[in-house]
Design a protein around this motif. Structure first.
Motif, PDB file in Angstrom:
ATOM      1  N   MET A   1       0.791  -1.223   0.000  1.00  0.00           N
ATOM      2  CA  MET A   1       0.000   0.000   0.000  1.00  0.00           C
ATOM      3  C   MET A   1       0.826   1.279   0.000  1.00  0.00           C
ATOM      4  N   ASN A   2       2.147   1.171   0.159  1.00  0.00           N
ATOM      5  CA  ASN A   2       2.987   2.366   0.244  1.00  0.00           C
ATOM      6  C   ASN A   2       4.274   2.128  -0.538  1.00  0.00           C
ATOM      7  N   LEU A   3       5.005   3.215  -0.793  1.00  0.00           N
ATOM      8  CA  LEU A   3       6.222   3.136  -1.603  1.00  0.00           C
ATOM      9  C   LEU A   3       7.389   3.759  -0.868  1.00  0.00           C
ATOM     10  N   LEU A   4       8.510   3.034  -0.858  1.00  0.00           N
ATOM     11  CA  LEU A   4       9.781   3.563  -0.370  1.00  0.00           C
ATOM     12  C   LEU A   4      10.712   3.708  -1.562  1.00  0.00           C
ATOM     13  N   ALA A   5      11.087   4.928  -1.886  1.00  0.00           N
ATOM     14  CA  ALA A   5      11.977   5.199  -3.009  1.00  0.00           C
ATOM     15  C   ALA A   5      13.269   5.815  -2.482  1.00  0.00           C
ATOM     16  N   LEU A   6      14.399   5.235  -2.864  1.00  0.00           N
ATOM     17  CA  LEU A   6      15.710   5.672  -2.365  1.00  0.00           C
ATOM     18  C   LEU A   6      16.673   5.887  -3.517  1.00  0.00           C
ATOM     19  N   ALA A   7      17.431   6.972  -3.455  1.00  0.00           N
ATOM     20  CA  ALA A   7      18.566   7.162  -4.358  1.00  0.00           C
ATOM     21  C   ALA A   7      19.777   6.564  -3.680  1.00  0.00           C
ATOM     22  N   VAL A   8      20.414   5.581  -4.313  1.00  0.00           N
ATOM     23  CA  VAL A   8      21.463   4.813  -3.624  1.00  0.00           C
ATOM     24  C   VAL A   8      22.720   4.676  -4.479  1.00  0.00           C
ATOM     25  N   GLY A   9      23.829   4.503  -3.759  1.00  0.00           N
ATOM     26  CA  GLY A   9      25.108   4.158  -4.367  1.00  0.00           C
ATOM     27  C   GLY A   9      25.676   2.956  -3.621  1.00  0.00           C
ATOM     28  N   ILE A  10      26.521   2.212  -4.279  1.00  0.00           N
ATOM     29  CA  ILE A  10      27.014   0.955  -3.705  1.00  0.00           C
ATOM     30  C   ILE A  10      27.834   1.191  -2.437  1.00  0.00           C
ATOM     31  N   LYS A  11      28.410   2.361  -2.267  1.00  0.00           N
ATOM     32  CA  LYS A  11      29.218   2.635  -1.070  1.00  0.00           C
ATOM     33  C   LYS A  11      28.376   2.655   0.198  1.00  0.00           C
ATOM     34  N   GLN A  12      27.094   2.932   0.082  1.00  0.00           N
ATOM     35  CA  GLN A  12      26.201   2.961   1.248  1.00  0.00           C
ATOM     36  C   GLN A  12      25.351   1.688   1.309  1.00  0.00           C
ATOM     37  N   LYS A  13      25.887   0.614   0.758  1.00  0.00           N
ATOM     38  CA  LYS A  13      25.131  -0.627   0.618  1.00  0.00           C
ATOM     39  C   LYS A  13      24.603  -1.156   1.947  1.00  0.00           C
ATOM     40  N   GLU A  14      25.433  -1.200   2.961  1.00  0.00           N
ATOM     41  CA  GLU A  14      25.030  -1.777   4.248  1.00  0.00           C
ATOM     42  C   GLU A  14      24.018  -0.891   4.963  1.00  0.00           C
TER      43      GLU A  14
END
Length: 348
Positions: free
Chosen positions: A117-130
């Motif tokens: 029912m909801n959306l989580l959208a993230l701008a990500v780079g592999i360096k912040q993987k964890e």
């Protein structure tokens, strides 16, 4: 009106019989006739006026209803999505969603029968993987669709996470969260979701529960919101975002010294009706408004935060707020490839 008609009693030999004098009887009857005529005339005139007014009102109501019907019929043709005018009725689909569909096999056998029912959208780079992994795991898959915007172009290295298979991956090198949002989160596409979390990647969520958060947001009528920031562990840029202990949420801040004072009479950001752009949460209807303000060349969207109140669906002093009970940590790490760019500049 009281009429006094004298009555004279005359005696007869057999018994007493009341007799009316002729002149006074005619006078009394004439007066009664005049009074009755006046009453009847007034009643007739009043009834005529009321009838005419009622008739006019019915005519106006009928005309109004006719106009509404005409507008409704006209809208069925004129309000159709652009490009669908020549399609038969009943096959036009105005909205879509981000739900995954099976590549093969009947849809009825697809396991995901209840859409999130909801959306989580993230701008990500592999360096912040964890960090992103811990963040995503806080959002239950039955309630949230996860969409990752890969600004560094690295997608395959996320496959070792169990949730990665159900996430939607969009890759475009050196693009910002707002570029992705403008291009891929059109209001019609995300119309199936009640709330859109449009977050940065450098957020700690140890003290955050998304469902409890939404319960507070819905209960207090917030259309645009954000979780408060831990004031000790976070990089806090605006005092209004700092968490207040023993508080469920707050909508304004107070500043009584220096420039830019904020008090109970303040009606504009950043004193009231303001959230930061790192972790905003939008209701469906608020996002439909906000999307139209986004320019695809925004980087951090500084300045847009001052305008979000226009999309709060009412009084920004009431519909925009910061939730203290569910708070996060803003780690303040270099994101959007800033670290790589700075390193390359230093080496050149």
């Amino acid at each position: 009106m009281v009429l006094h008609c004298s009555i004279r009693l005359q005696s007869t030999r057999r018994k007493k019989v009341p007799m009316l004098s002729d002149s006074k009887t005619r006078s009394c009857l004439y007066t009664l006739f005049i009074v009755a005529s006046l009453f009847c005339g007034a009643y007739f005139i009043n009834s005529t006026v009321i009838a005419k007014e009622y008739k006019d009102r019915l005519i106006r109501l009928g005309a109004s209803e006719t106009m509404r019907n005409k507008d409704s019929m006209r809208c069925k043709d004129d309000c159709r999505p652009s490009g669908s005018e020549h399609l038969p009725k009943g096959i036009v689909v105005e909205t879509s969603n981000l739900e995954m569909q099976p590549l093969w096999g009947p849809i009825k056998n697809y396991k995901n029968t209840t859409p999130a029912m909801n959306l989580l959208a993230l701008a990500v780079g592999i360096k912040q993987k964890e960090i992103v992994n811990r963040l995503v795991q806080k959002f239950p898959s039955k309630d949230f669709v996860v969409m990752l915007f890969h600004y560094d172009g690295v997608v395959d290295d996320w496959k070792n996470f169990t949730w990665s298979e159900r996430a939607i991956h969009v890759s475009a090198v050196n693009q910002t969260k707002w570029w992705f949002a403008k291009r891929f989160l059109h209001p019609d596409i995300v119309a199936e979701y009640g709330y859109i979390f449009l977050w940065d990647e450098d957020l700690g969520v140890e003290n955050f529960d998304p469902n409890r958060y939404l319960s507070i947001v819905q209960g207090d009528g917030l259309e645009i919101s954000q979780p408060a920031l831990d004031p000790v562990k976070s990089a806090v840029h605006q005092p209004i975002t700092a968490r207040r202990k023993r508080s469920k949420l707050h909508r304004r801040m107070y500043k009584f010294k220096g420039s830019g004072r904020c008090d109970e009479n303040s009606t504009a950001p950043p004193c009231v009706g303001w959230v930061e752009m790192m972790a905003p949460v939008f209701s469906r209807i608020a996002w439909r408004c906000v999307w139209h303000m986004i320019q695809n060349d925004l980087i951090h969207a500084w300045g847009l935060d001052m305008l979000l109140g226009y999309c709060a669906q009412g009084d920004r002093t009431q519909k925009v707020g910061v939730v203290d009970a569910e708070y996060i940590v803003h780690l303040g790490l270099p994101t959007l490839g800033a670290g790589l760019k700075n390193q390359a500049s230093a080496q050149s």
